[in-house]
Motif scaffolding. Structure first.
Motif, PDB file in Angstrom:
ATOM      1  N   ARG A   1       1.497   7.092  -6.661  1.00 57.99           N
ATOM      2  CA  ARG A   1       0.348   8.132  -6.687  1.00 57.99           C
ATOM      3  C   ARG A   1       0.761   9.657  -6.355  1.00 57.99           C
ATOM      4  NH1 ARG A   1      -3.058   5.535  -3.376  1.00 57.99           N
ATOM      5  NH2 ARG A   1      -3.638   4.202  -4.908  1.00 57.99           N
ATOM      6  N   ALA A   2       1.251   9.603  -5.236  1.00 57.52           N
ATOM      7  CA  ALA A   2       1.511  10.795  -4.744  1.00 57.52           C
ATOM      8  C   ALA A   2       2.725  11.726  -5.693  1.00 57.52           C
ATOM      9  CB  ALA A   2       2.334  10.910  -3.440  1.00 57.52           C
TER      10      ALA A   2
ATOM     11  N   ASP B   1       0.888  -1.212  -0.150  1.00 59.05           N
ATOM     12  CA  ASP B   1      -0.155   0.132  -0.066  1.00 59.05           C
ATOM     13  C   ASP B   1       0.880   1.044   0.125  1.00 59.05           C
ATOM     14  OD1 ASP B   1      -2.373  -1.290  -0.121  1.00 59.05           O
ATOM     15  OD2 ASP B   1      -2.636  -1.407   2.087  1.00 59.05           O
ATOM     16  N   ALA B   2       1.918   1.204   0.747  1.00 60.62           N
ATOM     17  CA  ALA B   2       2.773   2.487   0.802  1.00 60.62           C
ATOM     18  C   ALA B   2       3.486   2.391  -0.477  1.00 60.62           C
ATOM     19  CB  ALA B   2       3.732   2.229   1.945  1.00 60.62           C
TER      20      ALA B   2
ATOM     21  N   TRP C   1       2.292   1.985  -3.368  1.00 61.22           N
ATOM     22  CA  TRP C   1       1.390   2.600  -4.254  1.00 61.22           C
ATOM     23  C   TRP C   1       1.037   3.936  -4.041  1.00 61.22           C
ATOM     24  CZ3 TRP C   1       1.350   0.543  -9.087  1.00 61.22           C
ATOM     25  CH2 TRP C   1       1.610  -0.717  -9.201  1.00 61.22           C
ATOM     26  N   ASP C   2       0.820   4.256  -2.651  1.00 65.91           N
ATOM     27  CA  ASP C   2       0.833   5.459  -2.406  1.00 65.91           C
ATOM     28  C   ASP C   2       2.023   6.519  -2.809  1.00 65.91           C
ATOM     29  OD1 ASP C   2      -1.529   4.753  -1.029  1.00 65.91           O
ATOM     30  OD2 ASP C   2      -0.980   4.725   0.843  1.00 65.91           O
ATOM     31  N   ARG C   3       2.810   5.904  -2.729  1.00 66.62           N
ATOM     32  CA  ARG C   3       4.113   6.848  -2.853  1.00 66.62           C
ATOM     33  C   ARG C   3       4.046   7.040  -4.702  1.00 66.62           C
ATOM     34  NH1 ARG C   3      10.140   4.704  -2.288  1.00 66.62           N
ATOM     35  NH2 ARG C   3      10.814   5.553  -4.496  1.00 66.62           N
TER      36      ARG C   3
END
Length: 117
Positions: free
Chosen positions: A106-107, A99-100, A102-104
């Motif tokens: 995306r950000a 999750d971290a 993919w979040d990175r």
């Protein structure tokens, strides 16, 4: 009697002209690729293929930061490769780590075109 090679004849140990990543129609120019397990073995070989096919960015994932960093350095130094290779420590068996990751992306506004698991 069953011929053990009947289904795989001819057997290839390497890239051949028909599937060469250097063929223009197989180009990955402009694409961002994520390869899990990309720091060794089959994953590393897949990453090499995308580097040879001129992917704009290859992101390899692996559990050990030092091994991932070394593999990314080797991939980025391929002769004639002008793209970017990132080695990211990430254990894909750890959902919060995934999750971290993919979040990175995306950000940072990174769009992934190809995901190799």
């Amino acid at each position: 009697m069953f011929d053990e090679y009947a289904l795989t004849n001819p057997f290839h140990n390497n890239t051949y002209a028909g599937i060469s990543p250097s063929r223009p129609e197989l180009s990955q120019a402009g694409k961002t690729v994520v390869i899990t397990g990309g720091s060794s073995g089959i994953g590393y070989g897949i990453a090499q293929g995308f580097v040879a096919a001129s992917a704009a960015r290859v992101i390899i994932l692996g559990r050990r930061a030092d091994v991932v960093a070394a593999a990314a350095t080797r991939l980025a130094s391929a002769p004639g490769y002008a793209g970017r290779v990132d080695g990211v420590p990430c254990d894909i068996a750890d959902p919060p780590a995934v999750d971290a990751f993919w979040d990175r992306l995306r950000a940072d506004g990174v769009v992934v075109d190809v995901l190799g698991l």
